[in-house]
Design an enzyme around this catalytic site. Sequence first.
Site, PDB file in Angstrom:
ATOM      1  N   GLY A   1      29.898 -45.816 -38.267  1.00  0.00           N
ATOM      2  CA  GLY A   1      31.186 -45.123 -38.525  1.00  0.00           C
ATOM      3  C   GLY A   1      31.708 -45.224 -39.706  1.00  0.00           C
TER       4      GLY A   1
ATOM      5  CE  LYS B   1      28.374 -47.809 -32.808  1.00  0.00           C
ATOM      6  NZ  LYS B   1      28.691 -47.284 -33.809  1.00  0.00           N
TER       7      LYS B   1
ATOM      8  CG  ASN C   1      24.935 -47.281 -30.106  1.00  0.00           C
ATOM      9  OD1 ASN C   1      25.095 -47.111 -29.103  1.00  0.00           O
ATOM     10  ND2 ASN C   1      25.289 -48.547 -30.667  1.00  0.00           N
TER      11      ASN C   1
ATOM     12  CG  HIS D   1      25.305 -52.736 -32.429  1.00  0.00           C
ATOM     13  ND1 HIS D   1      26.676 -52.580 -33.370  1.00  0.00           N
ATOM     14  CD2 HIS D   1      24.402 -50.898 -32.836  1.00  0.00           C
ATOM     15  CE1 HIS D   1      26.848 -50.848 -34.358  1.00  0.00           C
ATOM     16  NE2 HIS D   1      25.592 -50.727 -33.981  1.00  0.00           N
TER      17      HIS D   1
ATOM     18  CD  GLU E   1      29.654 -51.160 -33.308  1.00  0.00           C
ATOM     19  OE1 GLU E   1      29.425 -50.456 -32.010  1.00  0.00           O
ATOM     20  OE2 GLU E   1      29.861 -50.106 -34.423  1.00  0.00           O
TER      21      GLU E   1
ATOM     22  CB  SER F   1      27.427 -42.811 -42.140  1.00  0.00           C
ATOM     23  OG  SER F   1      28.254 -43.113 -41.795  1.00  0.00           O
TER      24      SER F   1
ATOM     25  CD  GLU G   1      22.950 -49.647 -36.448  1.00  0.00           C
ATOM     26  OE1 GLU G   1      22.592 -48.447 -36.278  1.00  0.00           O
ATOM     27  OE2 GLU G   1      22.978 -50.311 -35.079  1.00  0.00           O
TER      28      GLU G   1
HETATM   29  P1  13P Z   1      27.371 -44.213 -36.795  1.00  0.00           P
HETATM   30  O1  13P Z   1      26.127 -42.883 -37.331  1.00  0.00           O
HETATM   31  O2  13P Z   1      28.443 -43.678 -35.737  1.00  0.00           O
HETATM   32  O3  13P Z   1      27.507 -44.867 -38.393  1.00  0.00           O
HETATM   33  O4  13P Z   1      26.867 -45.658 -36.226  1.00  0.00           O
HETATM   34  C1  13P Z   1      25.854 -46.400 -36.030  1.00  0.00           C
HETATM   35  C2  13P Z   1      25.140 -47.252 -35.335  1.00  0.00           C
HETATM   36  O5  13P Z   1      25.736 -47.967 -35.147  1.00  0.00           O
HETATM   37  C3  13P Z   1      24.186 -46.941 -34.779  1.00  0.00           C
HETATM   38  O6  13P Z   1      23.965 -48.278 -34.146  1.00  0.00           O
END
Ligand code: 13P
Length: 297
Positions: A217, A49, A47, A131, A133, A257, A211
């Site tokens: 992150g 993002k 991803n 997601h 986010e 992560s 997740e």
């Molecule tokens: P990270 O691997 O940067 O923690 O992000 C995970 C994520 O949100 C993937 O969709």
Amino acid sequence: AEVTGVQTCALPICSLSLRAAFAAAMLRSRFSRALSTAARRPIVGGNWKCNPASASKLPELIANINACDTSKCDVYVCPTPLHVALCTGKFTNGAQLAPQNANFAGCGAYTGEMAAEQMVDMGIKWCLIGHSERRGEFGLPTPKESNELIADTKLGYLLSKGINVILAIGEPLPVREQGIDKVLEFCVEQLKPAVAHFKAAGADKIVIAYEPVWSIGTGVTASPEQAQETHAALRMWLAANVSPAFADAVRIQYGGSANAKNAPDLSAQPDVDGFLVGGASLKPEFADIVAAIAAAK
Ligand code: 13P
């Protein structure tokens, strides 16, 4: 008379004893064991993002994806909406494009949205929804997408157009701090509106990305035991509420992560079927994550 007697009292007894058995199974295992030995082909997503800042970086990122050995693992990539078309046709190893969102109403007067019909036209077969986010986490001042919008309206819409769906779910830290039962309760609310769609679509059209918000992150990864316990709990719930066959076959990815260093231990967990990778998907180590899960399964 005997048969009638059984029939009149069998339903409540049956449902009670099923519930008791379910509760006992949960207590016994604490979700730590795999529910089955089903062979599920691993799947890893990258991803990106809202990255990279410059499209000039795309060839480098695409090269990271093309460096993955996909002979034993499916791979998909979620570029930012602006970059999806720039990545079309660039993957040489079967890696799939999966946009990071979709609308739920098709083409028309929906400024800023992306329609499944447009994805189909571009040969796109997968889409990521749900997601955290986009669920209002991380303080983004955008309206939260509700469980119903994501797992019923958007999921149903995408499936009806023939797009397969990666459905992301996961709990925030205050829920995790209350233990696995609260985590399951929280994630189940995210899954409930999807049940009818899961039943109709079947497991090969769905991937669930677990997740935990607190691990995204942050550099804090769920421990292999936490990931296994949660995935097994989710699978057990799916077995009871969708079907045992669906639960057996559906792939549940871990996200948060994930990186080349922690991927081997997480991959060793029987109910971890892959990863949804954020930060590390922008680096060459993405191929090592794919290799780790391919080697473990
Ligand atoms: P990270 O691997 O940067 O923690 O992000 C995970 C994520 O949100 C993937 O969709």
